[in-house]
Structure formats: C-alpha cells, structure tokens
Design a protein around this motif. Structure first.
Motif, PDB file in Angstrom:
ATOM      1  N   LYS A 143       0.837  -1.210   0.000  1.00 14.75           N
ATOM      2  CA  LYS A 143       0.000   0.000   0.000  1.00 14.75           C
ATOM      3  C   LYS A 143       0.866   1.253   0.000  1.00 14.75           C
ATOM      4  O   LYS A 143       1.790   1.364   0.817  1.00 14.75           O
ATOM      5  N   GLU A 185       1.682  -5.588   4.107  1.00 12.48           N
ATOM      6  CA  GLU A 185       0.907  -6.250   5.153  1.00 12.48           C
ATOM      7  C   GLU A 185       0.385  -7.600   4.713  1.00 12.48           C
ATOM      8  O   GLU A 185       0.348  -7.916   3.516  1.00 12.48           O
ATOM      9  N   LEU A 188      -5.591 -10.425   4.316  1.00  9.90           N
ATOM     10  CA  LEU A 188      -6.671 -10.967   5.138  1.00  9.90           C
ATOM     11  C   LEU A 188      -7.712 -11.630   4.244  1.00  9.90           C
ATOM     12  O   LEU A 188      -7.936 -11.197   3.108  1.00  9.90           O
ATOM     13  N   GLU A 192     -15.900  -8.470   3.236  1.00 13.87           N
ATOM     14  CA  GLU A 192     -15.639  -7.060   3.561  1.00 13.87           C
ATOM     15  C   GLU A 192     -16.942  -6.356   3.920  1.00 13.87           C
ATOM     16  O   GLU A 192     -18.008  -6.709   3.408  1.00 13.87           O
ATOM     17  N   LYS A 214     -15.592  -2.903  -5.514  1.00 19.64           N
ATOM     18  CA  LYS A 214     -14.497  -2.050  -6.012  1.00 19.64           C
ATOM     19  C   LYS A 214     -14.053  -2.389  -7.422  1.00 19.64           C
ATOM     20  O   LYS A 214     -13.585  -1.518  -8.147  1.00 19.64           O
ATOM     21  N   GLU A 283      -8.923  -0.457   6.496  1.00 14.57           N
ATOM     22  CA  GLU A 283      -8.543   0.955   6.339  1.00 14.57           C
ATOM     23  C   GLU A 283      -9.562   1.821   7.072  1.00 14.57           C
ATOM     24  O   GLU A 283     -10.681   1.398   7.339  1.00 14.57           O
TER      25      GLU A 283
HETATM   26  P1  AMP Z   1      -8.133   0.277   0.532  1.00 15.41           P
HETATM   27  O1  AMP Z   1      -7.803   1.289  -0.524  1.00 15.41           O
HETATM   28  O2  AMP Z   1      -7.215   0.288   1.715  1.00 15.41           O
HETATM   29  O3  AMP Z   1      -9.606   0.231   0.826  1.00 15.41           O
HETATM   30  O4  AMP Z   1      -7.896  -1.135  -0.150  1.00 15.41           O
HETATM   31  C1  AMP Z   1      -8.552  -1.473  -1.335  1.00 15.41           C
HETATM   32  C2  AMP Z   1      -8.981  -2.910  -1.283  1.00 15.41           C
HETATM   33  O5  AMP Z   1      -7.838  -3.745  -1.168  1.00 15.41           O
HETATM   34  C3  AMP Z   1      -9.826  -3.268  -0.071  1.00 15.41           C
HETATM   35  O6  AMP Z   1     -11.167  -2.980  -0.239  1.00 15.41           O
HETATM   36  C4  AMP Z   1      -9.585  -4.751   0.023  1.00 15.41           C
HETATM   37  O7  AMP Z   1     -10.397  -5.423  -0.906  1.00 15.41           O
HETATM   38  C5  AMP Z   1      -8.156  -4.889  -0.405  1.00 15.41           C
HETATM   39  N1  AMP Z   1      -7.273  -4.947   0.773  1.00 15.41           N
HETATM   40  C6  AMP Z   1      -6.643  -3.920   1.398  1.00 15.41           C
HETATM   41  N2  AMP Z   1      -5.913  -4.379   2.435  1.00 15.41           N
HETATM   42  C7  AMP Z   1      -6.083  -5.716   2.465  1.00 15.41           C
HETATM   43  C8  AMP Z   1      -5.587  -6.758   3.293  1.00 15.41           C
HETATM   44  N3  AMP Z   1      -4.742  -6.535   4.292  1.00 15.41           N
HETATM   45  N4  AMP Z   1      -5.980  -8.020   3.028  1.00 15.41           N
HETATM   46  C9  AMP Z   1      -6.804  -8.298   2.004  1.00 15.41           C
HETATM   47  N5  AMP Z   1      -7.318  -7.353   1.182  1.00 15.41           N
HETATM   48  C10 AMP Z   1      -6.952  -6.082   1.409  1.00 15.41           C
END
Ligand code: AMP
Ligand code: GLY
Length: 421
Positions: A143, A185, A188, A192, A214, A283
C-alpha cells in the motif's frame, strides 16, 4: 439553516438529496456540485483542495453548517481554516484525518491502540521493502502511504509482482509523494463490510453497514475503481459481530484519538474484513464512503440537518437516528474506458424514466452541454439507487431503472447485491 456541501460526486448528490427533505433547511448550496446536484442546490465553483477558499465561500454564503464530502480538503486542513473564521463545519481536524491520509499513521495508531488489523511493516526504501518481504508469505498487500484515490493498494502473488509494485510506487512514483513510504501487510481473508459512524469525538452513532464493489467487472474481476455499486441490508453484519466491532474497534479508535489529543469529529468510515479470527480493520476513511452513502442515505428516516448540527454541538449521544428496516442497492453506471481514460460529453437519455418510479438517480460525473442536455463528464456517471422491503426487490428496482438509462459506452456491473461475496 443555510447548508453548504463540498464535493461533486454521487455521495454529495445523496447528501444534498437528503438535506433537501429537512424542514430545518432554508438554503442549500454545493461547491462544485454536478448537473444533478444543481437541480436542487445552488452550485458554486471552488477549489476543493484549498481550505481557505472553501472557508471564504462558506462565509460569503453565511452558511450555518458546511459538510465536506471528499478527503482532500480534510487532510489539507479545512477544519482549521473554518476555525480561523469561526465558522461551523462537519469535518475532522487535519491530524485526525491522517487516519485516512497516511496508512503508516493509521497502522501505527492501530498497533499502539490494540485495534485488530493486518500485521504490517512500514518501509521507506526499496531495500527495506525487499528485506521486509521475508516476514510474509504470498499473497501480500502493498500500500502506498498517502492518498491515491483508492488505487494505491496492490495484492501481489509472487516476488516478480512484488518488485513491480514497489518499483511503481517508490521509483516511478506513480502516486507521487504518496508512494515514498509504503506499507507491506498480510493479506486478510473474509467478507468485507463498510461501517460508517457519526461522531462528536466522544460519542457516536453507527450508520447501517454497507458493502461496496471495487472491481470494474462482474465476479470481482478487472481493475479497482472508486466503487461500482453498493448495498445495505439489515443483518449484513450479525449482531454479535457488530457488537464486537464496537467494543474492539470503534470505541477504542475514538477513545485513543481523544486520549492522544486529536478527537475525531465528523464521520469515520471503518473498512472491515470479517475474518475467521474476528473483525479486522482494512482501512479508515475520514468521511462518508462513495457509493456506500447512496445506499445508506436512502434508508435514513431522520433529519440529516439535525444530525449534522448534533455533531457540531456535541449532542450525538442524545440524538435519535432512525433507519428504515428496508434494504437498498446502488448500481453505478460508468463511462466507456473507466477506470482508465474515459470519454466525456456523451448525451444521457432516460433520466426522467429511470427516476420516475421507485429508484433515485444520483448524479456523479454529469454536466449540461450548451443545449441544456445532461452529458457525461466523469468516469462514474450515475448511481441508481433503490430501496425495498427485501434486498432482492431493491436490486430488481435498481436494475429496472438503470436499464432505462443510456449514453454511448455505458457500462455497469450486473451482479451488485446478487450474493454476499
Ligand atoms: P483500501 O484502498 O485500503 O480500501 O484497499 C482497497 C482494497 O484492497 C480493499 O477494499 C480490500 O479489498 C483490499 N485490501 C486492502 N488491504 C487488504 C488486506 N490486508 N488483506 C486483504 N485485502 C486487502
Ligand atoms: N467506497 C470506498 C470509499 O469511499 O473509499
């Protein structure tokens, strides 16, 4: 009350639509707005990245309350700019908005506050990132630290993909400064859910949980987007898990921010993974989600002006907020090419027909052309949202309405709210 809403997406149309139903509303303003919002609110131009100009606009309009939709003005310090002019705003401080603005800040905050989240390492260089990889097994999540319009997350399956991801973020700097630091990281696994809450820093009231989609294509395939649809339904998160989320995540997040001298005031969004080990935070966002807001606002029975006022006046604990027991579905109609480069200026037809029945058509990327036609002007164009007694019925209503819309290159997912993922 005179209310000013900042933003121009489907989320802001849903907010202005709900505010418009309030008996306490005297004037509704939006900046910059879109063609749909401008039907019911007076729209103004403003640079949403410039807190001082947002505050100057609010002052000139004598706005009693300003509500911020997107994240950029929050992180840029819009609350502080309003404080200088003694203006009332629903927005967290810039420091509190770091929960969204910096993934490293958010992860370290969760670690020291004992809030369940994916195990992580923060890295400042490609060398550090390569070394950190030893602590994980594939797939791993990479990320970008800073804001990246929802695109700064990569799930990688092998060391080649990992190298590509870190090179893009840290060397090619595709997200600019946002990728100078990264978080690696563990990945997981689970369902969701998006949980949003109204808070005055101490007390909070939950909004009904929602889920967003998404990926651009059916079956969760294709690249990530800002969100292609959402739904909300009673029981989306069962009572036991919801109470665990409140005890283990929501309450400690607010208490810890408060104790650290940066109470979070406004709207907090917690992105969750419901894992076999219990709920974990993916997040935080410092604002309402888009398109979750469209699905959730349509279920709100209470007066949104009153809720915003209660946040500012720190009366959240005394404020009753009623939600319909119904389910709701939002289907996003997008421009050809989105989430890549997309067309603009395509004439939209069927708006009247789509919005005349049970569904509400929230505008996102729309404008008027010189002849007064509604035309496309963004990647996500419209969010067709419907509510009904069952999720299946809400879904049928939303899809019936979206089928009446047309513009060249229109595409939307056919599987929103079809099954739980
Ligand atoms: P975010 O921009 O942080 O919402 O991440 C975008 C998408 O990535 C999330 O909605 C999840 O589907 C996926 N994601 C983010 N972090 C993780 C994680 N640690 N494990 C699995 N999927 C993740
Ligand atoms: N729908 C996710 C977000 O608003 O960030």
């Amino acid at each position: 009350m005179r209310i000013l809403v900042i933003g121009s997406g489907g989320r802001e149309h849903a907010i202005t639509w709900k505010l418009g139903q309030s008996s306490r509303l005297s004037e509704l303003h939006c900046a910059p707005g879109n063609a749909g919002i401008c039907e019911a609110a007076k729209c103004h131009s403003v640079d949403t990245n410039d807190p001082a100009s947002i505050a100057a606009l609010a002052e000139s309009l004598k706005a009693d309350i300003t509500m911020i939709g997107p994240e950029a003005p929050l992180v840029a310090g819009v609350r502080e700019a309003f404080a200088v002019r003694k203006l009332r705003i629903v927005a967290p401080s810039a420091h509190a908005a770091w929960l969204e603005g910096s993934k490293v800040f958010a992860k370290e905050f969760m670690k020291r506050s004992g809030i369940p989240t994916a195990r992580f390492v923060a890295c400042d260089s490609v060398m550090e990132a390569r070394a950190a990889l030893n602590q994980f097994t594939f797939p791993v999540v990479v990320k970008a630290n800073g804001l990246a319009a929802g695109k700064g997350v990569r799930i990688v399956n092998d060391s080649t993909d990992f190298e590509v991801a870190i090179q893009e973020m840290m060397v090619q700097r595709v997200f600019g400064d946002s990728g100078d630091r990264i978080v690696i990281e563990e990945c997981l696994v689970g369902d969701e859910a998006s949980l949003m809450l109204f808070t005055d820093g101490r007390d909070y009231k939950l909004l009904p949980p929602a889920r967003d989609y998404k990926r651009v294509d059916d079956g969760d395939r294709g690249p990530n987007t800002g969100g292609m649809g959402s739904f909300s339904t009673p029981g989306l998160i069962d009572e036991r898990t919801l109470s665990r989320i409140q005890t283990e995540i929501v309450a400690p997040t607010l208490a810890s921010m408060f104790a650290e001298g940066h109470p979070f005031e406004g709207i907090l969004y917690v992105g969750l993974m419901l894992t076999a080990d219990g709920p974990k935070v993916i997040e935080y966002n410092a604002r309402l989600g888009d398109p979750e807001t469209q699905a959730v606002m349509i279920r709100l029975e209470s007066d949104l002006v009153e809720i915003l006022d209660a946040i500012i006046e720190k009366r959240v604990s005394e404020t009753r907020i009623e939600w319909a027991d119904d389910s709701s579905v939002c289907v996003v109609a997008a421009s050809k090419g989105y989430p890549g480069a997309f067309d603009r200026g395509k004439i939209i037809t069927g708006l009247q027909e789509a919005g005349s029945g049970e569904a509400v058509v929230f505008h996102a990327g729309t404008a008027r052309d010189e002849n007064g036609n509604f035309v496309t002007s963004g990647g996500r164009v419209l969010g067709v949202t419907a509510r009904a007694g069952t999720l299946a019925e809400a879904r049928a209503r939303a899809y019936e309405a979206v089928g009446k819309l047309s513009f060249e290159g229109i595409h939307y997912r056919k599987d929103i709210a079809e099954t739980s993922r």
